[in-house]
Write an enzyme that holds these catalytic residues in place. Sequence first.
Site, PDB file in Angstrom:
ATOM      1  N   ASP A   1      -6.270   2.067  -0.958  1.00 30.73           N
ATOM      2  CA  ASP A   1      -5.683   2.907   0.080  1.00 30.73           C
ATOM      3  C   ASP A   1      -6.855   3.422   0.914  1.00 30.73           C
ATOM      4  OD1 ASP A   1      -3.563   4.093  -2.519  1.00 30.73           O
ATOM      5  OD2 ASP A   1      -3.044   2.645  -0.968  1.00 30.73           O
TER       6      ASP A   1
ATOM      7  N   ASP B   1       8.007   2.796   0.275  1.00 33.61           N
ATOM      8  CA  ASP B   1       7.528   4.100  -0.244  1.00 33.61           C
ATOM      9  C   ASP B   1       8.734   4.978  -0.570  1.00 33.61           C
ATOM     10  OD1 ASP B   1       5.063   3.946   2.367  1.00 33.61           O
ATOM     11  OD2 ASP B   1       4.834   3.368   0.256  1.00 33.61           O
TER      12      ASP B   1
END
Length: 522
Positions: free
Chosen positions: A224, A379
């Site tokens: 990330d 998500d």
Amino acid sequence: MITLLDYGAGNVRSVINAIESLGGHVKVVSRIDDILSAEKLIFPGVGNFGNMMRILNEKNYINPLKDYLMSDRPFLGICLGLHVLFENSQESTDFEGLGLIPGHVKKFDVNLSVPHIGWNGIHLKKSSEFFNGLCGDEKFYFVHSYYAVTEDNSSVLTSTNYGIAFVSSIQKGNIIATQFHPEKSGDAGLRLLQNFLAPPGEQKEAIYVKGQTILAKRIVACLDVRANDNGDLVVTKGDQYDVRENGAVRNLGKPVDLAERYYDEGADEITFLNITGFRDFPLEDMPMIDVLKRTSKHVFVPLTIGGGIRDYTDKDGRQYTALEVAAEYFRSGADKISIGSDAVFITEAYLKTGKKTGRSSIEQISRVYGAQAVVVSIDPRRIYITSPDKVKHQVIETDTKGPNKERYCWYQCTVKGGREGRNLDAITLAQVCQELGAGEILLNCIDRDGTKSGYDIELINAIKNAVTIPVIASSGAGNVEHFYEVFSETGAEAALAAGIFHRKEVPIGEVKHYLNDKVETR
Ligand code: 1PR
């Protein structure tokens, strides 16, 4: 000198990087004579058969290519570079193939996830210098929905099993072509390219391996990435998507360094997620493009990039399509792109009309680069409810009861890095995105992210039961047992982790060692 035929395919850069890492020199075809005068020609093809043949026709490369092949000089075709040699393909009936090999290309129709994505073995059908130095049980990286069928078994070099036994490479004289990607198959792939680069020599004893080849479960390392408060691009890691510690963005290292470390540790794939991509624009200051270019120089396993992929109008009113963004990522070394927030907006729009526009980022990119190149990153977070009829969403009954002992929940989709919840459930999102042309689901879970409490098995099973494309389980890995759990209790094709790898709490090698005699791994 290697001559490389780049018809605008996806990931030519990795083939060039792989050959240069072996000391080879590459000349990219820019005119017809480059094909006719080539000593050794490599034809890497990623994407859609029809799109490839259309471009080859437009560039008048068909006849020079046929002439080159008829001259029996060394040729290496990769993926679509194999399909082009056949008569035609189900992927697009508008165009004929070169017809050098009698046969056609058809879509997998098997009781397994399609596309066939991951590391699978090969069965040698005849000996070849191309496989010198290999011991026959290596695995290579496949990413395709279509496979070649031929009546001319004499040209079949290897076969591979995926529900059926299919042709995974051919050799006819000096013409070799592989369905798998040597440039993305680690050391084994580099050895094949080395053999192709080498002057003709003696053919080592071929090793014929018995039994079925098996697709390995993939271990994916996820980085990330975002700029920290000083503007440096860092690998960060959230706890339920909150990446700040004492107010500062967690800094777990440099993206390229970590990617190279995971390649050396045996990661099967590496994923970069530009987690603030929704805020900025990939083609503006292009930080991730540079990360990709530098990583793909030394990392020869598949690279996925996500964050901010969408149609976009910049401050000067210049309009960009998601396809342009994706194309830049593919040319910079990516094998797959991942779409997050935009997939939610596309699904909401689709559910309003039930009509495919053909203009969504998913449709645009899968049409040109193939479904196998398009990942949708989800998500979701759990919303507990007392009974299924409380909501119009796809609901599951859960063993993990809610705060008030609720027995049901639905998974709410979010956008902008979990910042905004939407009136859409993850199961419906996955189904619609597959319908629109996505080839794989990256299934994160905000509730489990960074908790080291294990993957959300119920969520993964709910999605696996709803789609026929591969699913990457993500979020919550804390120990080696969690990987065994997700592969034994769900049909997930891959398991992704971040925090435990970044903090060296559980090295990738340890995960593979633990799974070794339990689950098929590379
Ligand atoms: O919405 O298209 O711009 O894409 C943004 C991308 O960035 C999406 O793929 C989204 O998943 C990701 N993202 C956005 N915000 C965050 C955040 O963490 N604040 N990270 C984020 C997603 C999830 C996993 C993570 C696993 C494993 N990260 O990738 O790595 O949960 O973690 P763990 O093993 O430590 O539990 P767009």
